[in-house]
Design a protein around this motif. Structure first.
Motif, PDB file in Angstrom:
ATOM      1  N   THR A   1       4.773   0.994  11.708  1.00 14.21           N
ATOM      2  CA  THR A   1       5.996   1.366  11.457  1.00 14.21           C
ATOM      3  C   THR A   1       6.965   0.625  10.541  1.00 14.21           C
ATOM      4  O   THR A   1       8.146   0.908  10.359  1.00 14.21           O
ATOM      5  CB  THR A   1       6.691   1.793  12.882  1.00 14.21           C
ATOM      6  OG1 THR A   1       6.822   0.694  13.645  1.00 14.21           O
ATOM      7  CG2 THR A   1       6.142   2.789  13.521  1.00 14.21           C
ATOM      8  N   GLN A   2       6.290  -0.667  10.396  1.00 15.21           N
ATOM      9  CA  GLN A   2       7.044  -1.598   9.288  1.00 15.21           C
ATOM     10  C   GLN A   2       6.472  -1.526   8.099  1.00 15.21           C
ATOM     11  O   GLN A   2       5.316  -1.173   7.755  1.00 15.21           O
ATOM     12  CB  GLN A   2       7.101  -3.102  10.059  1.00 15.21           C
ATOM     13  CG  GLN A   2       7.834  -2.951  11.328  1.00 15.21           C
ATOM     14  CD  GLN A   2       8.445  -4.126  11.633  1.00 15.21           C
ATOM     15  OE1 GLN A   2       7.876  -5.305  11.278  1.00 15.21           O
ATOM     16  NE2 GLN A   2       9.498  -3.920  12.366  1.00 15.21           N
ATOM     17  N   PRO A   3       7.135  -2.063   7.011  1.00 12.96           N
ATOM     18  CA  PRO A   3       6.748  -2.152   5.624  1.00 12.96           C
ATOM     19  C   PRO A   3       5.521  -3.208   5.605  1.00 12.96           C
ATOM     20  O   PRO A   3       5.751  -4.183   6.539  1.00 12.96           O
ATOM     21  CB  PRO A   3       7.784  -2.584   4.769  1.00 12.96           C
ATOM     22  CG  PRO A   3       9.017  -2.653   5.451  1.00 12.96           C
ATOM     23  CD  PRO A   3       8.758  -2.395   6.903  1.00 12.96           C
ATOM     24  N   VAL A   4       4.496  -3.184   5.028  1.00  9.35           N
ATOM     25  CA  VAL A   4       3.551  -4.246   4.823  1.00  9.35           C
ATOM     26  C   VAL A   4       3.661  -5.196   3.826  1.00  9.35           C
ATOM     27  O   VAL A   4       3.833  -4.777   2.490  1.00  9.35           O
ATOM     28  CB  VAL A   4       1.866  -3.715   4.621  1.00  9.35           C
ATOM     29  CG1 VAL A   4       0.717  -4.723   4.782  1.00  9.35           C
ATOM     30  CG2 VAL A   4       1.745  -2.402   5.675  1.00  9.35           C
ATOM     31  N   ARG A   5       4.284  -6.505   4.033  1.00 10.00           N
ATOM     32  CA  ARG A   5       4.850  -7.359   3.033  1.00 10.00           C
ATOM     33  C   ARG A   5       3.790  -8.155   2.247  1.00 10.00           C
ATOM     34  O   ARG A   5       2.712  -8.122   2.817  1.00 10.00           O
ATOM     35  CB  ARG A   5       5.580  -8.611   3.901  1.00 10.00           C
ATOM     36  CG  ARG A   5       6.664  -7.887   4.817  1.00 10.00           C
ATOM     37  CD  ARG A   5       7.928  -7.453   4.243  1.00 10.00           C
ATOM     38  NE  ARG A   5       9.138  -6.872   4.927  1.00 10.00           N
ATOM     39  CZ  ARG A   5       9.975  -6.390   4.315  1.00 10.00           C
ATOM     40  NH1 ARG A   5      10.256  -5.932   3.137  1.00 10.00           N
ATOM     41  NH2 ARG A   5      11.181  -5.974   5.114  1.00 10.00           N
ATOM     42  N   SER A   6       4.096  -8.549   1.211  1.00 11.17           N
ATOM     43  CA  SER A   6       3.248  -9.212   0.305  1.00 11.17           C
ATOM     44  C   SER A   6       2.647 -10.483   1.330  1.00 11.17           C
ATOM     45  O   SER A   6       3.421 -11.150   1.707  1.00 11.17           O
ATOM     46  CB  SER A   6       4.152  -9.785  -0.739  1.00 11.17           C
ATOM     47  OG  SER A   6       3.331 -10.517  -1.611  1.00 11.17           O
TER      48      SER A   6
ATOM     49  N   ALA B   1       3.344  -3.638   0.076  1.00  9.35           N
ATOM     50  CA  ALA B   1       4.060  -4.390  -0.936  1.00  9.35           C
ATOM     51  C   ALA B   1       3.022  -5.024  -2.082  1.00  9.35           C
ATOM     52  O   ALA B   1       1.721  -5.033  -1.462  1.00  9.35           O
ATOM     53  CB  ALA B   1       4.715  -5.481  -0.411  1.00  9.35           C
ATOM     54  N   SER B   2       3.346  -5.167  -3.147  1.00  8.45           N
ATOM     55  CA  SER B   2       2.612  -5.978  -4.075  1.00  8.45           C
ATOM     56  C   SER B   2       2.030  -7.341  -3.438  1.00  8.45           C
ATOM     57  O   SER B   2       2.719  -7.927  -2.995  1.00  8.45           O
ATOM     58  CB  SER B   2       3.426  -6.304  -5.079  1.00  8.45           C
ATOM     59  OG  SER B   2       2.738  -7.242  -5.949  1.00  8.45           O
ATOM     60  N   GLY B   3       0.762  -7.526  -3.442  1.00 11.99           N
ATOM     61  CA  GLY B   3       0.249  -8.596  -2.739  1.00 11.99           C
ATOM     62  C   GLY B   3      -0.053  -8.622  -1.340  1.00 11.99           C
ATOM     63  O   GLY B   3      -0.555  -9.532  -0.835  1.00 11.99           O
TER      64      GLY B   3
ATOM     65  N   THR C   1       5.420   3.749  -0.571  1.00 12.27           N
ATOM     66  CA  THR C   1       4.780   3.301  -2.021  1.00 12.27           C
ATOM     67  C   THR C   1       3.751   2.474  -1.828  1.00 12.27           C
ATOM     68  O   THR C   1       3.818   1.415  -1.083  1.00 12.27           O
ATOM     69  CB  THR C   1       5.847   2.946  -2.911  1.00 12.27           C
ATOM     70  OG1 THR C   1       6.971   3.480  -3.022  1.00 12.27           O
ATOM     71  CG2 THR C   1       5.182   2.598  -4.524  1.00 12.27           C
TER      72      THR C   1
ATOM     73  N   ARG D   1       2.014  -0.287  -3.301  1.00 10.87           N
ATOM     74  CA  ARG D   1       1.963  -1.091  -4.463  1.00 10.87           C
ATOM     75  C   ARG D   1       0.869  -2.301  -4.318  1.00 10.87           C
ATOM     76  O   ARG D   1       0.367  -2.803  -5.373  1.00 10.87           O
ATOM     77  CB  ARG D   1       3.216  -1.865  -4.571  1.00 10.87           C
ATOM     78  CG  ARG D   1       4.186  -1.056  -4.653  1.00 10.87           C
ATOM     79  CD  ARG D   1       5.586  -1.810  -4.899  1.00 10.87           C
ATOM     80  NE  ARG D   1       6.790  -0.977  -5.495  1.00 10.87           N
ATOM     81  CZ  ARG D   1       7.639  -0.403  -4.184  1.00 10.87           C
ATOM     82  NH1 ARG D   1       7.297  -0.749  -2.916  1.00 10.87           N
ATOM     83  NH2 ARG D   1       8.528   0.437  -4.580  1.00 10.87           N
TER      84      ARG D   1
ATOM     85  N   LYS E   1       3.476   7.453  -3.099  1.00  9.66           N
ATOM     86  CA  LYS E   1       3.679   7.041  -4.496  1.00  9.66           C
ATOM     87  C   LYS E   1       2.576   6.092  -4.625  1.00  9.66           C
ATOM     88  O   LYS E   1       2.534   4.949  -4.131  1.00  9.66           O
ATOM     89  CB  LYS E   1       5.262   6.619  -4.461  1.00  9.66           C
ATOM     90  CG  LYS E   1       5.795   6.353  -5.951  1.00  9.66           C
ATOM     91  CD  LYS E   1       7.342   6.139  -5.837  1.00  9.66           C
ATOM     92  CE  LYS E   1       7.818   5.393  -7.179  1.00  9.66           C
ATOM     93  NZ  LYS E   1       8.997   4.942  -6.874  1.00  9.66           N
TER      94      LYS E   1
ATOM     95  N   GLU F   1      -2.308  -1.867  -6.811  1.00  9.20           N
ATOM     96  CA  GLU F   1      -2.978  -2.864  -7.586  1.00  9.20           C
ATOM     97  C   GLU F   1      -4.494  -2.765  -7.642  1.00  9.20           C
ATOM     98  O   GLU F   1      -5.386  -3.291  -8.470  1.00  9.20           O
ATOM     99  CB  GLU F   1      -2.803  -4.529  -6.969  1.00  9.20           C
ATOM    100  CG  GLU F   1      -1.356  -4.838  -7.292  1.00  9.20           C
ATOM    101  CD  GLU F   1      -0.755  -5.876  -6.327  1.00  9.20           C
ATOM    102  OE1 GLU F   1      -1.564  -6.279  -5.494  1.00  9.20           O
ATOM    103  OE2 GLU F   1       0.349  -6.460  -6.518  1.00  9.20           O
TER     104      GLU F   1
END
Lengths: 245, 271
Positions: A144-149, A166-168, A182, A184, A203, A207
């Motif tokens: 439920t949280q964004p997956v961080r770089s 996230a990117s990375g 998204t 990324r 979206k 990469e």
């Protein structure tokens, strides 16, 4: 699976069993050709094998000790570190080599003939139990949280991410990957060879995407898919994609 | 007990030190007791921006090593009575920063001050992880460009996993401070838009600091922006950010635009 073995001693040493998800590399002869194909794959997904547990499956290969030693050396130079060797005759394994692995349970492989033969030592109990019991349902995982770089998430089954990748960042799943945000970073579905796994995202800015070990980098993707809701699946040895809705 | 804030970013040169000094001075001018702590051992800058470089005798490493008392190392600002600086060491090895030592210093500062603001070094190595280790709140300083945003995203991930708070299973409050925002370049589309940065990082916005010569001018005279010229647009943006940090609800205005981002951003769920 967590098994605790203890002795009757008051200060005992705890031995725990734990199962991990490892990638299996199954080389074929001649090794030079196979290594070239591996280099090609590595060039398209730099660093993919880095720091991942890799098992080398040499079942059915007619090789001698020196050939295996050379292969391990070649893989080592490519930063592919082998944690264990499956299907090798005991005489092939020197004391300085990774240990023999037995009793592995392969997730459904996309080559049907291989999927029917359980890899590893047939005499080991877990494999026998597994063939008679119905397969356990794969767990669903919700994030439920964004997956961080820099974060790397790994799951056995399907994973649903309510947020962005996230990117990375990297998500690896044995099953399908759903991203309600998204995408990324990287998404690798069917990581254990499940070709029916899919990737869905609201979206697409990924990469890299992979299904059952087949890759597509951002450059290989149709520009028309960028920024759109997309699903990706595997068909005829290639990753297909189409927009959703 | 005071609040411990880490000012962090991952990437260098985005404005951590400038923001630490400016927010520290802004909070101190509200009569709150503030200490700014430099964690950048070997590359210290906060003393320069605070205009205290000639007054450094003892530093953070001396305190951790037991060579000086905390009260000996603290430098009181000459302009604002309630503002103090704990400088970093410029000559010592950064490995002298030990987790136990940092914990003791932070615990002692927390008892004596309302705000303990830790200026993190760039990167994700020892200094940066120790600076964030005992924080209660994080300010993530980000420039509106892709590399800074990605590095900030990485830092947010670390704040959620490597801090003492995260290890206790608590949720750390994180604020985004968007710095070096240039309205002219935003107009031309040369910069990431505020909305895009917020969408990627998904943490609440503390303020937008416009790119300005005021910052350079202030650091040249050794004064935090909020002390050098407190009527400048930059200073005003920092004053407002400090008020939001203290819990006030103020709309955030995007420089060069008429709109403000009040309900939209503060209504968002913090990640």
């Amino acid at each position: 699976m967590t098994e605790v073995l203890t002795t009757t001693n008051t200060r005992s040493i705890r031995l725990k069993g734990r199962s991990f998800l490892a990638l299996v590399l199954s080389p074929d002869l001649p090794f030079e050709d196979w290594l070239m194909r591996l280099d090609d794959l590595a060039a398209r997904s730099a660093g993919f094998f880095l720091r991942r547990p890799i098992v080398l499956d040499v079942e059915g290969l007619e090789i001698d000790l020196q050939q295996l030693r050379d292969l391990l050396d070649q893989l080592g130079r490519r930063n592919v570190r082998i944690m264990g060797i499956e299907g090798a005759h005991p005489s092939l394994l020197g004391a300085d080599m990774p240990p023999a692995m037995t009793g592995g349970r392969p997730a459904s492989d996309f080559e049907a003939t291989e999927a029917e033969t359980p890899a590893g030592d047939l005499s080991s109990a877990p494999a026998d139990v597994e063939t008679s019991a119905p397969p356990a349902p794969l767990p669903s995982n919700i994030v439920t949280q964004p997956v961080r770089s820099g974060q790397s998430l790994m799951f056995d089954g399907d994973v649903t991410i309510v947020g962005s990748v996230a990117s990375g960042a990297e998500v690896v799943a044995g099953g399908s990957i759903h991203v309600y945000g998204t995408l990324r970073g990287r998404a690798e579905a069917g990581a254990m060879g499940n070709v029916s796994a899919r990737i869905f995202c609201r979206k697409l800015e990924a990469e890299l995407v992979a299904i059952a070990g087949f890759y597509k980098t951002a450059e290989d993707m149709e520009p028309g898919l960028r920024g759109r809701p997309v699903q990706l699946w595997f068909e005829d040895d290639a990753i297909r994609a189409e927009t959703l809705g | 007990m005071g609040k411990v804030i880490v000012v962090t970013s991952g990437k260098g040169g985005v404005g951590k030190t400038t923001s630490t000094a400016a927010l520290g001075a802004a909070l101190a001018q509200r009569n709150e007791k503030v200490v700014v702590v430099d964690f950048d051992v070997g590359l210290r800058n906060l003393d320069l921006v605070m205009g205290a470089e000639r007054r450094v005798v003892y530093d953070l490493v001396n305190v951790i090593e037991g060579e000086a008392k905390l009260t000996q190392a603290l430098i009181r600002d000459k302009r604002v009575d309630t503002l103090y600086l704990l400088p970093a060491s410029q000559t010592r090895d950064k490995d002298k920063l030990t987790p136990e030592g940092v914990e003791q210093v932070i615990a002692a500062l927390k008892k004596a001050f309302d705000w303990v603001i830790c200026d993190s070094p760039a990167g994700i190595e020892r200094g940066a992880t120790l600076a964030m280790r005992h924080a209660d709140v994080a300010i993530v300083v980000t420039n509106p460009e892709v590399s800074s945003v990605r590095d900030s995203d990485r830092i947010i991930g670390l704040l959620d996993s490597k801090t003492a708070m995260a290890e206790r299973g608590e949720h750390m409050q994180k604020h985004l401070l968007l710095t070096r925002y240039d309205p002219a370049r935003a107009e031309r589309g040369d910069m990431l838009k505020v909305d895009d940065v917020l969408e990627i990082l998904s943490i609440p916005l503390l303020g937008i600091i416009p790119e300005s010569m005021d910052v350079l001018r202030a650091s040249n005279i050794g004064a935090p922006v909020t002390l050098a010229d407190n009527h400048s647009a930059t200073a005003q943006a920092y004053f407002e950010a400090a008020r939001r940090l203290s819990g006030e609800s103020l709309p955030v205005t995007v420089p060069g635009e008429k709109r403000s981002l009040f309900g939209k951003i503060f209504g968002r769920k913090a990640a």
